[in-house]
Design a protein around this motif. Structure first.
Motif, PDB file in Angstrom:
ATOM      1  N   GLU A 295      12.136   9.158  -3.497  1.00 40.08           N
ATOM      2  CA  GLU A 295      13.040   8.306  -2.729  1.00 40.08           C
ATOM      3  C   GLU A 295      14.407   8.275  -3.412  1.00 40.08           C
ATOM      4  N   LEU A 296      15.430   8.746  -2.694  1.00 34.97           N
ATOM      5  CA  LEU A 296      16.774   8.875  -3.265  1.00 34.97           C
ATOM      6  C   LEU A 296      17.805   8.259  -2.331  1.00 34.97           C
ATOM      7  N   SER A 297      18.930   7.849  -2.919  1.00 35.79           N
ATOM      8  CA  SER A 297      20.057   7.411  -2.098  1.00 35.79           C
ATOM      9  C   SER A 297      20.764   8.642  -1.532  1.00 35.79           C
ATOM     10  N   SER A 298      21.605   8.457  -0.570  1.00 35.49           N
ATOM     11  CA  SER A 298      22.315   9.578   0.050  1.00 35.49           C
ATOM     12  C   SER A 298      23.207  10.284  -0.963  1.00 35.49           C
ATOM     13  N   GLU A 299      23.794   9.468  -1.892  1.00 29.30           N
ATOM     14  CA  GLU A 299      24.655  10.059  -2.911  1.00 29.30           C
ATOM     15  C   GLU A 299      23.844  10.925  -3.876  1.00 29.30           C
ATOM     16  N   GLN A 300      22.667  10.429  -4.282  1.00 31.97           N
ATOM     17  CA  GLN A 300      21.806  11.211  -5.169  1.00 31.97           C
ATOM     18  C   GLN A 300      21.323  12.492  -4.492  1.00 31.97           C
ATOM     19  N   THR A 301      20.978  12.395  -3.220  1.00 28.98           N
ATOM     20  CA  THR A 301      20.540  13.575  -2.469  1.00 28.98           C
ATOM     21  C   THR A 301      21.647  14.619  -2.421  1.00 28.98           C
ATOM     22  N   GLU A 302      22.876  14.147  -2.222  1.00 29.31           N
ATOM     23  CA  GLU A 302      24.008  15.074  -2.171  1.00 29.31           C
ATOM     24  C   GLU A 302      24.187  15.790  -3.506  1.00 29.31           C
ATOM     25  N   TYR A 303      24.074  15.032  -4.616  1.00 27.49           N
ATOM     26  CA  TYR A 303      24.233  15.634  -5.938  1.00 27.49           C
ATOM     27  C   TYR A 303      23.114  16.644  -6.217  1.00 27.49           C
ATOM     28  N   LEU A 304      21.889  16.283  -5.849  1.00 23.91           N
ATOM     29  CA  LEU A 304      20.769  17.193  -6.088  1.00 23.91           C
ATOM     30  C   LEU A 304      20.880  18.456  -5.239  1.00 23.91           C
ATOM     31  N   ASN A 305      21.393  18.322  -4.035  1.00 26.03           N
ATOM     32  CA  ASN A 305      21.629  19.513  -3.206  1.00 26.03           C
ATOM     33  C   ASN A 305      22.632  20.445  -3.872  1.00 26.03           C
ATOM     34  N   MET A 306      23.652  19.840  -4.509  1.00 27.28           N
ATOM     35  CA  MET A 306      24.617  20.660  -5.242  1.00 27.28           C
ATOM     36  C   MET A 306      23.937  21.381  -6.402  1.00 27.28           C
ATOM     37  N   VAL A 307      23.061  20.669  -7.141  1.00 24.71           N
ATOM     38  CA  VAL A 307      22.324  21.299  -8.252  1.00 24.71           C
ATOM     39  C   VAL A 307      21.460  22.436  -7.732  1.00 24.71           C
ATOM     40  N   LYS A 308      20.747  22.186  -6.635  1.00 24.53           N
ATOM     41  CA  LYS A 308      19.865  23.202  -6.075  1.00 24.53           C
ATOM     42  C   LYS A 308      20.653  24.431  -5.624  1.00 24.53           C
ATOM     43  N   ASN A 309      21.740  24.208  -4.900  1.00 28.43           N
ATOM     44  CA  ASN A 309      22.550  25.342  -4.420  1.00 28.43           C
ATOM     45  C   ASN A 309      23.150  26.122  -5.588  1.00 28.43           C
ATOM     46  N   SER A 310      23.603  25.378  -6.616  1.00 28.65           N
ATOM     47  CA  SER A 310      24.163  26.055  -7.791  1.00 28.65           C
ATOM     48  C   SER A 310      23.085  26.856  -8.520  1.00 28.65           C
ATOM     49  N   SER A 311      21.863  26.297  -8.595  1.00 26.48           N
ATOM     50  CA  SER A 311      20.761  27.009  -9.242  1.00 26.48           C
ATOM     51  C   SER A 311      20.417  28.282  -8.483  1.00 26.48           C
ATOM     52  N   ASP A 312      20.381  28.186  -7.161  1.00 28.36           N
ATOM     53  CA  ASP A 312      20.093  29.375  -6.347  1.00 28.36           C
ATOM     54  C   ASP A 312      21.159  30.447  -6.566  1.00 28.36           C
ATOM     55  N   SER A 313      22.419  30.012  -6.605  1.00 25.93           N
ATOM     56  CA  SER A 313      23.511  30.972  -6.818  1.00 25.93           C
ATOM     57  C   SER A 313      23.411  31.610  -8.197  1.00 25.93           C
ATOM     58  N   LEU A 314      23.104  30.788  -9.209  1.00 25.65           N
ATOM     59  CA  LEU A 314      22.972  31.314 -10.571  1.00 25.65           C
ATOM     60  C   LEU A 314      21.811  32.298 -10.652  1.00 25.65           C
ATOM     61  N   LEU A 315      20.705  31.980 -10.003  1.00 26.00           N
ATOM     62  CA  LEU A 315      19.548  32.890 -10.020  1.00 26.00           C
ATOM     63  C   LEU A 315      19.899  34.225  -9.366  1.00 26.00           C
ATOM     64  N   GLN A 316      20.682  34.183  -8.288  1.00 26.94           N
ATOM     65  CA  GLN A 316      21.084  35.427  -7.638  1.00 26.94           C
ATOM     66  C   GLN A 316      21.978  36.260  -8.558  1.00 26.94           C
ATOM     67  N   VAL A 317      22.885  35.590  -9.270  1.00 27.12           N
ATOM     68  CA  VAL A 317      23.736  36.302 -10.229  1.00 27.12           C
ATOM     69  C   VAL A 317      22.884  36.934 -11.323  1.00 27.12           C
ATOM     70  N   ILE A 318      21.908  36.160 -11.834  1.00 28.46           N
ATOM     71  CA  ILE A 318      21.021  36.681 -12.880  1.00 28.46           C
ATOM     72  C   ILE A 318      20.271  37.905 -12.376  1.00 28.46           C
ATOM     73  N   ASN A 319      19.729  37.806 -11.172  1.00 26.15           N
ATOM     74  CA  ASN A 319      18.978  38.937 -10.603  1.00 26.15           C
ATOM     75  C   ASN A 319      19.863  40.163 -10.447  1.00 26.15           C
ATOM     76  N   ASP A 320      21.109  39.945  -9.987  1.00 27.15           N
ATOM     77  CA  ASP A 320      22.035  41.078  -9.816  1.00 27.15           C
ATOM     78  C   ASP A 320      22.327  41.750 -11.153  1.00 27.15           C
ATOM     79  N   ILE A 321      22.598  40.935 -12.179  1.00 22.80           N
ATOM     80  CA  ILE A 321      22.924  41.495 -13.488  1.00 22.80           C
ATOM     81  C   ILE A 321      21.732  42.245 -14.069  1.00 22.80           C
ATOM     82  N   LEU A 322      20.541  41.679 -13.941  1.00 22.33           N
ATOM     83  CA  LEU A 322      19.342  42.347 -14.451  1.00 22.33           C
ATOM     84  C   LEU A 322      19.065  43.640 -13.703  1.00 22.33           C
ATOM     85  N   ASP A 323      19.236  43.619 -12.384  1.00 20.76           N
ATOM     86  CA  ASP A 323      19.038  44.847 -11.604  1.00 20.76           C
ATOM     87  C   ASP A 323      20.058  45.907 -11.996  1.00 20.76           C
TER      88      ASP A 323
END
Length: 872
Positions: A256-284
């Motif tokens: 259970e999260l507030s709307s502000e917390q949900t927004e921040y966590l979405n930013m963390v999740k999106n940033s993590s996904d982007s970082l993982l894609q960069v990592i995969n590209d560099i490793l490939d």
């Protein structure tokens, strides 16, 4: 520090010198042995030649009127034999030794002396001495000339004094003539010795070059291994904390999260996904540079791979308000042999780029046949967008490493610039090429071609779920996007239907009103949910209110990321809904289900929410988690416990073995890199203890390496599944479900609905038989008799190692199984047939074990089906 470096360099130089000496000695010994064998043949030939010469020159001697064999003939036979047999024996029994070649040198000169004697001292025969010396030079050992020269000198001296006619052909030669002959021999020896020394020097130089080449090759291999180990360790070290970040974020977002917390966590999740894609590209890219990027070809369904790839991007597409469509031409075979993972990577790279650079409009993926050869087909993929476009001067450079169309500091779009480089290399490995067409402001179209093998029979495989009653079935398609209308028109027409197209809700109502007096005018209606002016739900309400079309099956085409759409579809009582981009098999299933429901064909269909239909991984399981990282332990335990599973934790392989000695588990999640006993060693120990028993623990590998070949290594070690970190919850539970569901079929019978649903598609089977249960039962009973015979014959072909017969039998079994399913046992039979054609009987034997499990599951399901269906 400089002293240490000098010491290392000295050690390397010393090792290279030793290797040079070793190679030189080996080459010289090989040469000695080869020349020994050459002289063995030459001396036998000379012996025979000497006897022939004696018989021709002086075959008989006369004493008055009495003739007898000339003494020269006996000399040729016996002296020649004595001279020849001993060195030939040494050459054959002790080749390469110094004593052997020196004996050969002496014997060769004695043979020259014998031949000179047999010819009466002819000057021409003396050339045999010089020829023999030249042959001795082949040894490249100047020392062999010493005994040879001494023998020639002594022979000429003694025979010149006591028997001059035998060596010089005259009765009274000069007493110093033997010196002249010896001088000529020494004169030749000077040049031959020089040649031997020169060739020996060249041999040593060649050995030095070979040693240097080997050292360079070894250094390159060591560097490659170091790079591979670095990649593996780097992957592990990066992915391990990423696993914790992404997993914990995912868990936190379910609280259970507030709307502000949900927004921040979405930013963390999106940033993590982007970082993982960069990592995969560099490793490939690193794997490309190290030459470690390889393909892993397997049989797969082309349309499913493309559709699944696009589905993963559907939410991003919906968020940007774009249309994402996929069109695979009907003449493109569905079952192909290639690398689905790398194909998916290419498609995701290109479609992801299109999403990044497109703000409005559509992205269309098309697949068509590009060419056909004896064994392969070539497919042409294109990804067309309506984005910003690429300047003409950038069209060629964007495929280079770390290059983007806009590389300025103020660039709007992010990314590493590696995606297209990796895609280019993958396309090249698939035997194709990649290129782009673009116009600034109007969009881009990326093209690539790739080669695949066709799985035999895929071209003519009947799509499950298509009924003969669909022929000429009128269908109304309502969609404001022209590309979607065209794709739906081709799909429906391919299935034998008669589609009518409408570009808006108003035009759809006009079409419906025009035929409302015709009974059964549009039994099937497909409607896009999001259209301007009148959306799909408003249009549906209007249609439902029309009594003439209350019996029509209405299917809504919705966008991803719109959970309210599904709720509204249920409230309106629609036959079904499909999320864009529309997949052919998915749409086929929904249409088939909707039409059957309207026709009242619902008997024997298991309800999705019934307890019997709950899969193995959805019930509470006893899970053994073997993981040494504290964060990953916490993450996995939380994910599993939230699903109701009981988890026992082991910090390394040795702890896991101790726990398994006391109790059994439903499944084991095994990390690979651990102290004391790693995951591969632990799995090997578990499988060793299971030998001879009936229990086999399902083991799923969890590795942060994600390097090519890790999956194969894990499966060869005895693991049953594979997950690359960071592990996503849905992927982990899907892998567990697939693995445990398959095991439940091969082991004890579970709930009937689960077995039937997994082993074969009952609805598709009925549809192919035009809904006749009686016909289905008859075909099933025929299969009960035919299948055991074919399986026995397959075992015999494997035992006899008859690849041709194995391929024929697998093909026959495949055709029989195709009546009931196009998965499971069918795919196992396809794999065995393919391996048999490649004469890979070892892997075919391994695949046969899987086939036995799949066939057992299919037979069990069919028997339940046959006994459950009431007889007429």
């Amino acid at each position: 520090m400089s002293v240490a470096v000098d010491t290392v360099q000295d050690a390397i130089a010393s090792g290279q010198t030793e290797r040079t000496d070793s190679l030189f000695q080996r080459a010289r010994l090989s040469n000695y042995k080869r020349i020994d064998r050459l002289f063995a043949g030459l001396m036998c030939f000379q012996w025979v030649g000497g006897m022939i010469a004696a018989l021709i020159i002086s075959p008989r001697a006369w004493a008055g009127s009495i003739a007898h064999v000339h003494i020269h003939v006996w000399a040729a036979v016996f002296l020649g034999g004595i001279i020849t047999i001993f060195p030939v024996s040494l050459a054959l029994l002790r080749p390469g030794q110094a004593f052997t070649r020196h004996t050969i040198a002496v014997s060769q000169m004695l043979m020259s002396a014998l031949l000179i004697h047999l010819s009466g001292g002819r000057i021409e025969t003396h050339f045999h001495v010089f020829g023999s010396l030249a042959f001795l030079a082949f040894y490249r050992d100047w020392r062999v000339f010493i005994p040879a020269t001494i023998v020639v000198a002594i022979d000429h001296f003694f025979r010149g004094v006591y028997w001059p006619q035998s060596v010089f052909g005259v009765l009274a030669p000069s007493p110093w003539r033997w010196v002249e002959h010896a001088a000529w021999v020494i004169f030749e020896n000077i040049f031959l010795v020089q040649a031997c020394l020169q060739t020996t020097k060249e041999m040593r130089e060649s050995a030095a070059k070979q040693a240097e080449l080997e050292a360079t090759h070894a250094a390159a291999e060591a560097a490659s291994r170091a790079k591979s180990e670095f990649l593996a360790n780097m992957s592990h070290e990066i992915r391990t904390p990423m696993n914790g970040i992404m997993g914990m974020t995912e868990i936190l977002m379910t609280t259970e999260l507030s709307s502000e917390q949900t927004e921040y966590l979405n930013m963390v999740k999106n940033s993590s996904d982007s970082l993982l894609q960069v990592i995969n590209d560099i490793l490939d890219f690193s794997k490309i540079e190290a030459g470690k990027l390889e393909l892993d070809p397997v049989p797969f369904r082309l349309r499913e791979v493309i559709q699944d790839s696009l589905k993963s991007l559907s939410i991003r597409t919906a968020q940007k308000g774009l249309e994402l469509a996929c069109r695979v031409e009907t003449n493109v075979p569905d079952d192909v042999y290639g690398d689905p993972v790398r194909l998916r990577q290419i498609v995701l790279n290109l479609v992801g780029n299109a999403l990044k650079f497109t703000e409005r409009g559509e992205i269309v993926v098309q697949v068509k046949l590009d060419g056909v050869s004896e064994e392969n087909i070539f497919l042409h993929f294109s990804i067309c967008d309506t984005g910003v476009g690429i300047p003409r001067e950038k069209l060629s450079s964007i495929f280079e490493s770390f290059t983007q169309a806009d590389g300025s500091m103020s660039r709007k779009y992010g990314g590493t610039g590696l995606g297209l480089t990796i895609s280019t290399r993958l396309v090249s490995m698939m035997g194709g090429k990649i290129w782009v067409e673009s116009e600034v402001g109007r969009g881009s179209t990326f093209h690539f071609t790739a080669g695949f093998q066709v799985v035999e029979g895929s071209e003519n495989r009947v799509e499950p779920g298509i009924s003969v009653s669909w022929q000429n079935l009128p269908v109304l398609v309502v969609d404001d996007n022209e590309t979607n209308r065209r794709i739906l028109f081709e799909m429906l027409q391919h299935w034998g239907m008669r589609p009518t197209l409408a570009e808006s809700g108003k035009s759809a109502l006009v079409a419906l009103n025009a035929v409302k007096d015709v009974p059964g005018a549009f039994p099937l209606i497909l409607i896009d949910a999001h259209m301007p002016e009148m959306d799909g739900f408003a249009l549906t309400e209007r249609i439902v209110s029309m009594p003439e079309f209350r019996g029509s099956s209405i299917i809504m085409l919705t966008s991803a990321g719109q959970p309210s759409d599904a709720r509204r579809c249920r409230e309106l009582g629609l036959a079904g809904y499909v999320t864009k981009p529309i997949g052919q098999s998915e749409l086929l299933d929904v249409i088939s289900s909707g039409l059957r429901r309207k026709a009242g064909v619902t008997a024997h269909k298991a309800e999705s929410n019934s307890p019997a239909a709950v899969s193995a991984a959805q019930r509470p399981l006893q899970v053994l988690l073997v993981e040494d990282n504290v964060v990953n332990q916490k993450l996995a335990v939380l994910l599993l416990q939230r699903r109701g599973h009981a988890v026992v934790l082991a910090g390394n392989g040795r702890e896991a073995l101790n726990i398994l000695a006391k109790r059994n588990f439903d499944v084991c999640l095994m990390d690979i890199q651990m102290p004391e006993l790693n995951g591969l060693e632990t799995t090997a120990a578990i499988r060793e203890k299971e030998k001879g028993g009936t229990y086999r623990l399902p083991i799923i590998a969890m590795t942060a390496h994600a390097i090519k070949g890790d999956r194969e290594i894990c499966l060869r070690a005895g693991m049953d599944g594979y997950l690359a970190k960071p592990v996503r919850a849905d992927e982990m539970f899907r892998t567990m479900e697939e693995l445990l569901e398959h095991r439940s079929l091969a082991a004890t019978p579970g709930p009937a609905s689960v077995v039937r649903r997994a082993a074969f598609d009952e609805a598709a089977f009925l549809s192919r038989m035009d809904g006749s249960y009686e016909v289905c039962v008859q075909i099933a009973e025929a299969f009960f008799g035919e299948c055991p015979r074919l399986m026995t014959a397959l075992r015999g072909a494997l035992k006899e190692k008859d690849a041709v017969e194995l391929a024929r039998l697998a093909h026959a079994l495949k055709g029989t199984i195709a009546n009931f399913t196009d998965g499971g046992a069918f795919l196992s039979a396809v794999k065995i047939e393919q391996l048999a054609k490649e004469a890979d009987l070892y892997r075919a034997a391994e695949a046969f074990k899987r086939l036995e499990d799949d066939v057992d599951a299919l037979l069990q399901s069919l028997r339940w089906f046959a006994t459950a269906v009431p007889k007429a």
